[in-house]
Design a protein around this motif. Structure first.
Motif, short mmCIF file in Angstrom:
data_model
loop_
_atom_site.label_atom_id
_atom_site.label_comp_id
_atom_site.label_asym_id
_atom_site.label_seq_id
_atom_site.Cartn_x
_atom_site.Cartn_y
_atom_site.Cartn_z
N HIS A 91 -11.01 92.58 -106.65
CA HIS A 91 -10.87 93.94 -106.12
C HIS A 91 -11.97 94.22 -105.10
O HIS A 91 -12.79 95.12 -105.26
N PRO A 94 -8.18 97.07 -101.70
CA PRO A 94 -7.12 97.49 -102.62
C PRO A 94 -6.31 96.31 -103.16
O PRO A 94 -6.16 96.15 -104.36
N TYR A 146 -9.54 101.63 -114.60
CA TYR A 146 -9.41 101.76 -113.14
C TYR A 146 -8.81 100.49 -112.54
O TYR A 146 -7.88 100.55 -111.72
N TYR A 147 -9.33 99.32 -112.93
CA TYR A 147 -8.79 98.06 -112.41
C TYR A 147 -7.33 97.88 -112.80
O TYR A 147 -6.51 97.42 -111.99
N ASP A 149 -5.10 100.29 -113.50
CA ASP A 149 -4.22 101.26 -112.85
C ASP A 149 -4.12 101.05 -111.35
O ASP A 149 -3.06 101.31 -110.75
N ASN A 150 -5.22 100.60 -110.71
CA ASN A 150 -5.26 100.56 -109.24
C ASN A 150 -5.16 99.15 -108.64
O ASN A 150 -5.00 99.03 -107.43
N PRO A 154 -0.22 97.99 -109.58
CA PRO A 154 0.53 97.88 -108.33
C PRO A 154 1.05 96.48 -108.05
O PRO A 154 2.16 96.30 -107.54
#
Length: 224
Positions: A91, A94, A146-147, A149-150, A154
């Protein structure tokens, strides 16, 4: 059975010391220790491929290959020989650019194939993929969420749209696993680079990813 471990990192400076590449080697070691059958593991580092962006020309409908990008075709043909994949994604942006270009091209190939033949089926239909995301934040509950979900989710949603099947490691994080750094002392100023030296807790990483790897082996073996 053959499995690919893909490092999505494009950090050439790190070379084989890249965390993503080292995790791919860790995955290979876990597979060879845990598998109850002969499994060939191919490690693929996207940093080694000079992939070009898709220009949406549609020419790939004829044979499912890109007429402008032989390096992508080489990679695609290699992935079509495996029965499952593990994808290790850093990461530092994005989503790393080469991985996005691969998604874009596979999507165009799938769409063009379907337009040309409504009965078309992707060569990756129902292929199992285990996703591992990682980054430079401290490994705590908030940052792992966070990792997931983001970064992880995706990527998982994109792969699902391309007919892949995502290996679910647990009920809490259903799209893959993620890890960060043990604490703030793991980032040290480097004497030779503008980028810091990153110290990973490899035992922690192995413990985190091992359930996903084992579940992936089980699922991939079941559908071969």
């Amino acid at each position: 059975m053959k499995i690919a471990c893909i490092s999505a990192s494009n950090t050439n400076l790190a070379e084989e010391k890249s965390t993503s590449v080292r995790v791919c080697n860790m995955i290979k070691d876990i597979i060879l220790k845990e598998a109850k059958e002969d499994i060939e593991v191919e490690i693929i580092a996207l940093k080694d491929y000079n992939i070009k962006p898709c220009i949406l020309c549609g020419a790939c409908y004829s044979n499912g290959l890109c007429i402008y990008d032989e390096e992508f075709n080489t990679l695609l043909k290699a992935l079509m020989t495996v029965q499952g994949m593990y994808l290790v994604v850093p990461h530092y942006s994005p989503i790393p650019s080469k991985l996005l270009m691969i998604f874009e091209k596979v999507n165009e190939i799938t769409y063009a194939g379907w337009i040309n033949d409504p009965g078309y089926q992707s060569p990756f239909n129902n292929m199992r993929v285990g996703i591992i995301g990682h980054g430079g934040m401290v490994d705590n509950e908030a940052n792992i969420k966070y990792y997931h979900d983001n970064l992880v989710t995706p990527i998982a949603n994109t792969l699902k749209a391309l007919s892949f099947h995502i290996v679910q490691p647990n009920s809490e994080y259903q799209n893959g696993v993620a890890f960060g750094l043990k604490d703030d002392t793991c980032i040290k100023k480097s004497e030779n680079s503008i980028f810091p030296e990153i110290i990973q807790d490899w035992a922690m990483i192995e413990e985190r990813i091992k359930p996903l790897i084992i579940e992936g082996i089980r699922e991939m073996s079941d559908i071969v």
